[in-house]
Design a protein around this motif. Sequence first.
Motif, PDB file in Angstrom:
ATOM      1  N   GLY A 354      38.195  93.860 -14.807  1.00 40.58           N
ATOM      2  CA  GLY A 354      37.178  94.088 -15.677  1.00 40.58           C
ATOM      3  C   GLY A 354      36.039  95.189 -15.151  1.00 40.58           C
ATOM      4  N   ASP A 355      35.718  94.924 -13.840  1.00 45.25           N
ATOM      5  CA  ASP A 355      34.853  95.874 -12.722  1.00 45.25           C
ATOM      6  C   ASP A 355      35.771  97.336 -12.989  1.00 45.25           C
ATOM      7  OD1 ASP A 355      33.164  94.077 -12.753  1.00 45.25           O
ATOM      8  OD2 ASP A 355      33.812  93.350 -10.702  1.00 45.25           O
ATOM      9  N   MET A 356      37.187  97.382 -13.038  1.00 45.55           N
ATOM     10  CA  MET A 356      37.887  98.511 -12.767  1.00 45.55           C
ATOM     11  C   MET A 356      38.078  99.358 -13.918  1.00 45.55           C
ATOM     12  SD  MET A 356      41.551  98.324 -10.763  1.00 45.55           S
ATOM     13  CE  MET A 356      42.471  97.689 -12.360  1.00 45.55           C
ATOM     14  N   SER A 357      38.024  98.616 -15.179  1.00 49.62           N
ATOM     15  CA  SER A 357      38.289  99.338 -16.362  1.00 49.62           C
ATOM     16  C   SER A 357      37.203  99.250 -17.362  1.00 49.62           C
ATOM     17  CB  SER A 357      39.481  98.462 -16.923  1.00 49.62           C
ATOM     18  OG  SER A 357      39.189  97.106 -17.315  1.00 49.62           O
ATOM     19  N   LEU A 358      36.112  98.229 -17.412  1.00 51.45           N
ATOM     20  CA  LEU A 358      35.305  98.389 -18.455  1.00 51.45           C
ATOM     21  C   LEU A 358      33.892  98.798 -17.958  1.00 51.45           C
ATOM     22  CD1 LEU A 358      35.739  94.419 -19.548  1.00 51.45           C
ATOM     23  CD2 LEU A 358      37.100  96.717 -20.504  1.00 51.45           C
ATOM     24  N   LYS A 359      33.345  99.516 -18.817  1.00 50.24           N
ATOM     25  CA  LYS A 359      32.017 100.025 -18.742  1.00 50.24           C
ATOM     26  C   LYS A 359      31.067  99.482 -19.903  1.00 50.24           C
ATOM     27  CE  LYS A 359      33.615 104.350 -16.885  1.00 50.24           C
ATOM     28  NZ  LYS A 359      33.714 105.626 -16.471  1.00 50.24           N
ATOM     29  N   ASP A 360      29.789  98.783 -19.408  1.00 47.63           N
ATOM     30  CA  ASP A 360      28.859  98.310 -20.512  1.00 47.63           C
ATOM     31  C   ASP A 360      29.749  97.596 -21.511  1.00 47.63           C
ATOM     32  OD1 ASP A 360      27.050  99.262 -18.948  1.00 47.63           O
ATOM     33  OD2 ASP A 360      27.117 101.356 -20.132  1.00 47.63           O
ATOM     34  N   ALA A 361      30.509  96.571 -21.174  1.00 41.17           N
ATOM     35  CA  ALA A 361      31.283  95.927 -22.083  1.00 41.17           C
ATOM     36  C   ALA A 361      30.747  94.757 -23.008  1.00 41.17           C
ATOM     37  CB  ALA A 361      32.746  95.395 -21.582  1.00 41.17           C
ATOM     38  N   ILE A 362      31.146  94.732 -24.149  1.00 41.05           N
ATOM     39  CA  ILE A 362      30.846  93.502 -25.035  1.00 41.05           C
ATOM     40  C   ILE A 362      31.614  92.283 -24.878  1.00 41.05           C
ATOM     41  CG2 ILE A 362      30.048  92.645 -27.262  1.00 41.05           C
ATOM     42  CD1 ILE A 362      30.005  95.769 -28.226  1.00 41.05           C
ATOM     43  N   HIS A 363      30.879  91.010 -24.447  1.00 42.68           N
ATOM     44  CA  HIS A 363      31.706  89.935 -24.373  1.00 42.68           C
ATOM     45  C   HIS A 363      31.826  89.180 -25.648  1.00 42.68           C
ATOM     46  CE1 HIS A 363      32.265  85.547 -22.255  1.00 42.68           C
ATOM     47  NE2 HIS A 363      33.436  86.041 -22.675  1.00 42.68           N
ATOM     48  N   VAL A 364      33.019  89.195 -26.250  1.00 40.26           N
ATOM     49  CA  VAL A 364      33.548  88.688 -27.581  1.00 40.26           C
ATOM     50  C   VAL A 364      34.205  87.201 -27.332  1.00 40.26           C
ATOM     51  CG1 VAL A 364      34.661  89.042 -29.697  1.00 40.26           C
ATOM     52  CG2 VAL A 364      33.497  90.954 -28.522  1.00 40.26           C
ATOM     53  N   GLU A 365      33.431  86.270 -28.005  1.00 40.09           N
ATOM     54  CA  GLU A 365      34.399  84.906 -27.810  1.00 40.09           C
ATOM     55  C   GLU A 365      33.830  84.186 -29.137  1.00 40.09           C
ATOM     56  OE1 GLU A 365      33.051  82.263 -25.124  1.00 40.09           O
ATOM     57  OE2 GLU A 365      30.970  82.991 -24.944  1.00 40.09           O
ATOM     58  N   ALA A 366      34.688  83.348 -29.421  1.00 43.90           N
ATOM     59  CA  ALA A 366      34.667  82.629 -30.752  1.00 43.90           C
ATOM     60  C   ALA A 366      33.300  81.789 -30.767  1.00 43.90           C
ATOM     61  CB  ALA A 366      35.801  81.724 -31.107  1.00 43.90           C
ATOM     62  N   PRO A 367      32.663  81.722 -32.040  1.00 45.27           N
ATOM     63  CA  PRO A 367      31.426  80.796 -31.831  1.00 45.27           C
ATOM     64  C   PRO A 367      31.821  79.323 -31.823  1.00 45.27           C
ATOM     65  CG  PRO A 367      31.773  81.473 -34.119  1.00 45.27           C
ATOM     66  CD  PRO A 367      32.956  82.451 -33.203  1.00 45.27           C
ATOM     67  N   LYS A 368      31.144  78.551 -30.972  1.00 45.32           N
ATOM     68  CA  LYS A 368      31.304  77.346 -30.800  1.00 45.32           C
ATOM     69  C   LYS A 368      30.558  76.316 -31.789  1.00 45.32           C
ATOM     70  CE  LYS A 368      31.616  77.802 -25.663  1.00 45.32           C
ATOM     71  NZ  LYS A 368      31.548  79.300 -25.828  1.00 45.32           N
ATOM     72  N   GLU A 369      31.314  75.956 -32.544  1.00 42.75           N
ATOM     73  CA  GLU A 369      30.779  74.983 -33.707  1.00 42.75           C
ATOM     74  C   GLU A 369      30.655  73.594 -33.162  1.00 42.75           C
ATOM     75  OE1 GLU A 369      30.405  75.875 -36.625  1.00 42.75           O
ATOM     76  OE2 GLU A 369      31.422  77.795 -36.544  1.00 42.75           O
TER      77      GLU A 369
END
Length: 736
Positions: A354-369
């Motif tokens: 991630g440090d090598m490829s992403l810039k100011d990335a959004i972390h997307v994950e499923a909401p925890k019900e």
Amino acid sequence: MADDGMILNFDLGMDVVAPKPRAKITGGRWRDRVKAQKSLQASASSSSAKEGRKSRDGDDGNVDAGYERPVKRIRVDQPSAPKAGGRPGGGKPGQPREITSSLFSFNPKAVTNFEEAEVEKEAAEPSNAPLAENSFKGLGLSDRLVAELEKLKLDKPTAIQKTSIPLLVNSTSDAFIQAETGSGKTMAYVLPMLHRVMALSQDSKIHRNSGIFGIILTPTRELAKQVYAVMCQLLRATPWLVASPVIGGESKKSEKARIRKGVNFLVATPGRLTDHLQNTQVLKLSTVRWLVLDEGDRLMELGFEDDIQKLITQLGKAEVAPQTYDGVSLANLPDRRITVLCSATMKMSVQKLGDMSLKDAIHVEAPKEDAVERKAQESTFSAPAQLKMSYIVTPSKLRFVTLISYLKSVFARKGSVMKLIIFISCADSVNFHYEMLRGPPAREKSSENPTSLTVNTVAHAAYITSAANKDIMLHRLHGSLPQPVRTATLRSFSDCKDPTVLITTDISSRGLDIPSVDVVVELDPAFSIEDHIHRIGRTARAGRPGKSVIFLTPGCEEGYVSLMASNSGTPTAQNYDTVLQNGLSIPMELPFETHAKVEEKQSYTEKAENLQLHLEQRLLEDRKRLDLGRNGFKSHIRAYATHTKEERGFFDLTQLHLGHLAKSFCLREAPGGIGNGIERKASKAGRAKKAGRDGPTAGSKRGREDAGEEVVGGQEAFMRMGRMMGKLGASEFNLG
């Protein structure tokens, strides 16, 4: 002064012979001296043994020099009371029978208390099922894509798709998508790309020559093929847009021709794509708007870091073209290149990627019900909630017989199980189990096309059939097979309408979405807990129910259950006795003629031992089959040493009973030569010190020999290789 000492007189007698002085070899090379010394010792040992036989037996000692202890003896049964537990090859008194070691004696005791084991729980509500209250159209996707999704019987998005699709459709930021296995991550990044390019093609004349808009990197060829197939299905509504796979094992010339003709989406493996970037001049990157790194943890484990870095560097150097090569504006596409990283974990290797490829990335994950509350997923992730997990504790000697019994009980009812996957650690072991479980070759020749790519990887199964399922297909798949054969075998398994079994390595554990997989069997535990979760994630996908079972041996391996419980829920314990009784109570027809027989009147222990004897006799009748067993055994031992450092306490190589384990490969005794090919080196400092003392340089082979370099034992060599593989995070056994 008088001598007051005591004089002892021992009479040695005339029969005592003084020991012969040991001959000392001098001169010549060190290696020749050692060989000559060993030869003298062997001659002396042979003479002593011969003299011993003379004096003991009273004969002339004329024994064949090439004599070896027979593997098993033939004896004549005398009338006697039957032993508890039963002995194979029973028959009338006075008839010869073959002796085999009992499967039910001298086995280690299990730590698990099966009387207190939990009853199998009811499956929980699915955690990766499509959401009933949502639709793809409500996520802002185009009507063309929604119509194609409906044709694929996909009308409801999963939780991760509901969260990620709107963000990727409307945003120009990098993204890290994290979700449990089987939750639909592929659609989560494919649909936004296709939606935005389709929207552009409505206003402009976009076609296959307009350039490459998206590149998807996958760790394995099978996953690349699967993603490509998904994209082809979704692009049916837009035939002017084209996707193409770029993977190893295929014709590079054909791939160059397709790139030259025009491609809009590339689905590639890192090695082959790097090759094209260096050697294919028509491959241009100025129109690329999306770079997807699928299964990021696996990409790093398999050593693709350098290839990914080269791709990212070349993408960074290429300007972001505002229009296509033929002058069509790309203003409706993102004004920068978007990188999407998909992974189920947040391990250190993924963070590095991630440090090598992403810039100011959004972390997307499923909401925890609230109903499916999960633990934090920084380093681990969970299996689907509806997956029923269990483990079977069985001694090494009984592993193969227990596996056959379990498969026989699974396929006892018609329609209960359609597809089952067996995961094994290495390719040689896959080949052995496939050969032993397949039916007679004569049947295959009459039903299979000899020119088919799957003629040696698809067969009719034996031993595990029943009255309800008389025809069960058997498949094998591993990384040592040619790529066309792998592709054809996987397609055959996916399309098979009969009950079928796939015997495979970890090459099938990541990302593959095979429909209707009901059961996953881990005959060999995975090399890491992450691989274990990916394996069992081949079932219980997209809300479907599923079952998984893992085979563990009594002792330290039972401690692995605590690690599984902390990551994927507590599995239910099963004793091998129960599995054997359930499976062997079903009538079994042996497909090959041997002396051993399995009859209805026998107890389940007698059936198990006669089945084991039958399998051993099959190996002894065929030299090639015997070599498969030996190679499978050796590779299994080497693979066992490659478990990760954190889990090596559960899989301790020193605790393996090689003789018992050999029985699971239908061998009468453990073969030698397990450590062949492992480089045995002492420490550099030790070599330099010895070389400095004895003269020759430590860097030369002769110098190491003359310095008396220590020879490392095979077991220590395995542990050293395991530590080395653990540092790398992967090995040949993961794929091959």
